[in-house]
Design a protein around this motif. Structure first.
Motif, mmCIF file in Angstrom:
data_model
loop_
_atom_site.group_PDB
_atom_site.id
_atom_site.type_symbol
_atom_site.label_atom_id
_atom_site.label_comp_id
_atom_site.label_asym_id
_atom_site.label_seq_id
_atom_site.Cartn_x
_atom_site.Cartn_y
_atom_site.Cartn_z
ATOM 1 N N VAL A 122 0.835 -1.205 0.000
ATOM 2 C CA VAL A 122 0.000 0.000 0.000
ATOM 3 C C VAL A 122 0.868 1.252 0.000
ATOM 4 C CG1 VAL A 122 -1.804 1.246 1.241
ATOM 5 C CG2 VAL A 122 -1.846 -1.246 1.171
ATOM 6 N N GLU A 123 1.965 1.250 0.764
ATOM 7 C CA GLU A 123 2.859 2.405 0.807
ATOM 8 C C GLU A 123 3.478 2.679 -0.561
ATOM 9 O OE1 GLU A 123 5.679 1.547 3.804
ATOM 10 O OE2 GLU A 123 4.314 1.942 5.486
ATOM 11 N N THR A 124 3.887 1.611 -1.245
ATOM 12 C CA THR A 124 4.500 1.785 -2.562
ATOM 13 C C THR A 124 3.528 2.405 -3.554
ATOM 14 O OG1 THR A 124 5.932 -0.123 -2.164
ATOM 15 C CG2 THR A 124 5.664 0.581 -4.444
ATOM 16 N N GLU A 125 2.275 1.955 -3.512
ATOM 17 C CA GLU A 125 1.281 2.530 -4.416
ATOM 18 C C GLU A 125 0.928 3.961 -4.025
ATOM 19 O OE1 GLU A 125 0.003 1.248 -7.115
ATOM 20 O OE2 GLU A 125 1.085 -0.655 -6.981
ATOM 21 N N ALA A 126 0.861 4.243 -2.729
ATOM 22 C CA ALA A 126 0.444 5.568 -2.287
ATOM 23 C C ALA A 126 1.518 6.623 -2.507
ATOM 24 C CB ALA A 126 0.059 5.528 -0.805
ATOM 25 N N VAL A 127 2.787 6.261 -2.328
ATOM 26 C CA VAL A 127 3.843 7.253 -2.479
ATOM 27 C C VAL A 127 4.006 7.686 -3.928
ATOM 28 C CG1 VAL A 127 5.810 5.730 -2.902
ATOM 29 C CG2 VAL A 127 6.139 7.815 -1.560
ATOM 30 N N ALA A 128 3.483 6.872 -4.868
ATOM 31 C CA ALA A 128 3.545 7.244 -6.278
ATOM 32 C C ALA A 128 2.460 8.240 -6.674
ATOM 33 C CB ALA A 128 3.422 5.988 -7.154
ATOM 34 N N LEU A 129 1.527 8.527 -5.789
ATOM 35 C CA LEU A 129 0.481 9.498 -6.098
ATOM 36 C C LEU A 129 1.072 10.899 -6.164
ATOM 37 C CD1 LEU A 129 -2.396 8.231 -3.762
ATOM 38 C CD2 LEU A 129 -2.203 7.927 -6.237
ATOM 39 N N PRO A 130 0.459 11.782 -6.964
ATOM 40 C CA PRO A 130 0.977 13.148 -7.055
ATOM 41 C C PRO A 130 0.814 13.889 -5.727
ATOM 42 C CG PRO A 130 -1.139 12.956 -8.185
ATOM 43 C CD PRO A 130 -0.715 11.564 -7.836
ATOM 44 N N GLU A 131 1.767 14.791 -5.459
ATOM 45 C CA GLU A 131 1.754 15.661 -4.288
ATOM 46 C C GLU A 131 1.936 14.905 -2.969
ATOM 47 O OE1 GLU A 131 -1.920 17.720 -4.550
ATOM 48 O OE2 GLU A 131 -1.267 19.064 -6.130
ATOM 49 N N VAL A 132 2.497 13.710 -3.014
ATOM 50 C CA VAL A 132 2.729 12.929 -1.801
ATOM 51 C C VAL A 132 4.222 12.899 -1.506
ATOM 52 C CG1 VAL A 132 2.577 10.651 -0.747
ATOM 53 C CG2 VAL A 132 0.659 11.531 -2.080
ATOM 54 N N GLU A 133 4.604 13.294 -0.289
ATOM 55 C CA GLU A 133 6.002 13.276 0.121
ATOM 56 C C GLU A 133 6.374 12.000 0.880
ATOM 57 O OE1 GLU A 133 6.963 16.673 2.428
ATOM 58 O OE2 GLU A 133 7.197 17.994 0.699
ATOM 59 N N GLY A 158 -1.072 21.039 -1.613
ATOM 60 C CA GLY A 158 -1.768 19.841 -2.074
ATOM 61 C C GLY A 158 -3.258 19.883 -1.779
ATOM 62 N N ASP A 159 -3.987 19.047 -2.465
ATOM 63 C CA ASP A 159 -5.440 18.979 -2.325
ATOM 64 C C ASP A 159 -5.789 17.712 -1.537
ATOM 65 O OD1 ASP A 159 -8.148 19.058 -2.470
ATOM 66 O OD2 ASP A 159 -8.283 19.051 -4.657
ATOM 67 N N PRO A 160 -6.144 17.846 -0.241
ATOM 68 C CA PRO A 160 -6.447 16.644 0.557
ATOM 69 C C PRO A 160 -7.641 15.867 0.038
ATOM 70 C CG PRO A 160 -6.044 18.558 1.967
ATOM 71 C CD PRO A 160 -6.152 19.068 0.568
ATOM 72 N N ALA A 161 -8.672 16.564 -0.445
ATOM 73 C CA ALA A 161 -9.863 15.858 -0.931
ATOM 74 C C ALA A 161 -9.527 14.989 -2.138
ATOM 75 C CB ALA A 161 -10.958 16.865 -1.278
ATOM 76 N N ALA A 162 -8.741 15.530 -3.071
ATOM 77 C CA ALA A 162 -8.358 14.753 -4.246
ATOM 78 C C ALA A 162 -7.468 13.580 -3.852
ATOM 79 C CB ALA A 162 -7.650 15.650 -5.260
ATOM 80 N N LEU A 163 -6.588 13.798 -2.874
ATOM 81 C CA LEU A 163 -5.717 12.710 -2.439
ATOM 82 C C LEU A 163 -6.523 11.590 -1.797
ATOM 83 C CD1 LEU A 163 -2.979 11.440 -1.890
ATOM 84 C CD2 LEU A 163 -2.833 12.805 0.188
ATOM 85 N N ALA A 164 -7.514 11.941 -0.971
ATOM 86 C CA ALA A 164 -8.346 10.917 -0.342
ATOM 87 C C ALA A 164 -9.062 10.079 -1.399
ATOM 88 C CB ALA A 164 -9.356 11.572 0.604
ATOM 89 N N GLU A 165 -9.546 10.715 -2.451
ATOM 90 C CA GLU A 165 -10.224 9.976 -3.518
ATOM 91 C C GLU A 165 -9.239 9.084 -4.270
ATOM 92 O OE1 GLU A 165 -12.975 10.834 -7.504
ATOM 93 O OE2 GLU A 165 -12.279 12.478 -6.226
ATOM 94 N N HIS A 166 -8.059 9.604 -4.560
ATOM 95 C CA HIS A 166 -7.048 8.819 -5.274
ATOM 96 C C HIS A 166 -6.572 7.636 -4.421
ATOM 97 C CE1 HIS A 166 -5.963 12.614 -7.814
ATOM 98 N NE2 HIS A 166 -7.058 12.001 -8.233
ATOM 99 N N PHE A 167 -6.450 7.842 -3.113
ATOM 100 C CA PHE A 167 -6.025 6.751 -2.234
ATOM 101 C C PHE A 167 -7.075 5.643 -2.208
ATOM 102 C CE2 PHE A 167 -5.790 4.641 1.878
ATOM 103 C CZ PHE A 167 -4.445 4.312 1.956
ATOM 104 N N GLU A 168 -8.344 6.024 -2.193
ATOM 105 C CA GLU A 168 -9.412 5.032 -2.130
ATOM 106 C C GLU A 168 -9.503 4.234 -3.421
ATOM 107 O OE1 GLU A 168 -12.624 2.714 -1.142
ATOM 108 O OE2 GLU A 168 -11.308 3.901 0.134
ATOM 109 N N THR A 169 -9.466 4.928 -4.563
ATOM 110 C CA THR A 169 -9.624 4.240 -5.845
ATOM 111 C C THR A 169 -8.326 3.651 -6.364
ATOM 112 O OG1 THR A 169 -9.281 6.336 -7.022
ATOM 113 C CG2 THR A 169 -11.546 5.746 -6.464
#
Length: 214
Positions: A122-133, A158-169
């Motif tokens: 999960v960490e590997t997939e999440a750290v590849a998302l945009p705007e994630v440090e 960064g946009d927390p709402a967009a990140l939450a959606e990207h993390f879920e999907t």
């Protein structure tokens, strides 16, 4: 009751007891009762600066009894054992060490996955998302079921709402689907670091300031 709640409860009880004891000793040591004209209750531990915290009578009251020293040793042993248990509980994982994967069509087969392997996926997939440090994921056991607990640090702006959606999907759904895991609740904590304002002209020095975290 999870480990965080137990820690807070223990710290609150110990802190309250130490605060009350400190206030009583301070009031007696500074002779606040005499200055304020207040009569403390009977058998108060300390009422004047000349009075010891524990009187000689209290220290030697039960030393002649046969049960006194065994009771003292047993009490100290309980305190030491409880402290050691608490320290070991801080090191031990609060969640499961393995996850049972479903094996449809293969009855009698039990397939287990290390919890850390799932967290790293999960960490590997999440750290590849945009705007994630930075990303930290833990699988914990709460309210009778397993939960994913993720802490994400975003780049400034960064946009927390967009990140939450990207993390879920993205990471959560993708990893669970690839491993064939059932629905797994998740708690997502997002921290956004505020950007430093650009300074033009003369450079000012700000001592002791750090980036504000929201």
């Amino acid at each position: 009751m999870n480990r965080e709640t137990v820690n807070r409860l223990l710290l609150g009880v110990v802190g309250t007891a130490l605060l009350v004891a400190g206030v009583l000793v301070l009031a007696g040591g500074l002779d606040l009762y005499g200055r304020l004209g207040v009569d403390p209750p009977s058998r108060w531990p300390l009422t004047s600066p000349d009075q010891p915290v524990v009187s000689a009578r209290s220290r030697t009251r039960w030393t002649g009894e046969s049960w006194w020293w065994p009771a003292v040793i047993a009490g100290l042993a309980v305190v030491v054992a409880g402290t050691a248990w608490w320290l070991l509980a801080q090191v031990r994982r609060s969640g499961p060490t393995t996850v049972v994967l479903p094996t449809p069509g293969a009855s009698g087969l039990r397939l287990r996955l290390r919890t850390r392997a799932l967290e790293e996926a999960v960490e590997t997939e999440a750290v590849a998302l945009p705007e994630v440090e930075r990303v930290g994921v833990r699988l914990v056991r709460g309210s009778g079921q397993q939960r994913l607990r993720a802490a994400v640090r975003m780049t400034p702006g960064g946009d927390p709402a967009a990140l939450a959606e990207h993390f879920e999907t993205g990471p959560r759904t993708g990893v669970l689907a690839s491993m064939g895991l059932p629905e797994l609740p998740a708690d997502l904590r997002i921290r956004v670091v505020a950007a430093r304002p650009e300074v033009t002209g003369r450079r000012h020095r700000h001592r002791g300031r750090r980036p504000r975290v929201v």
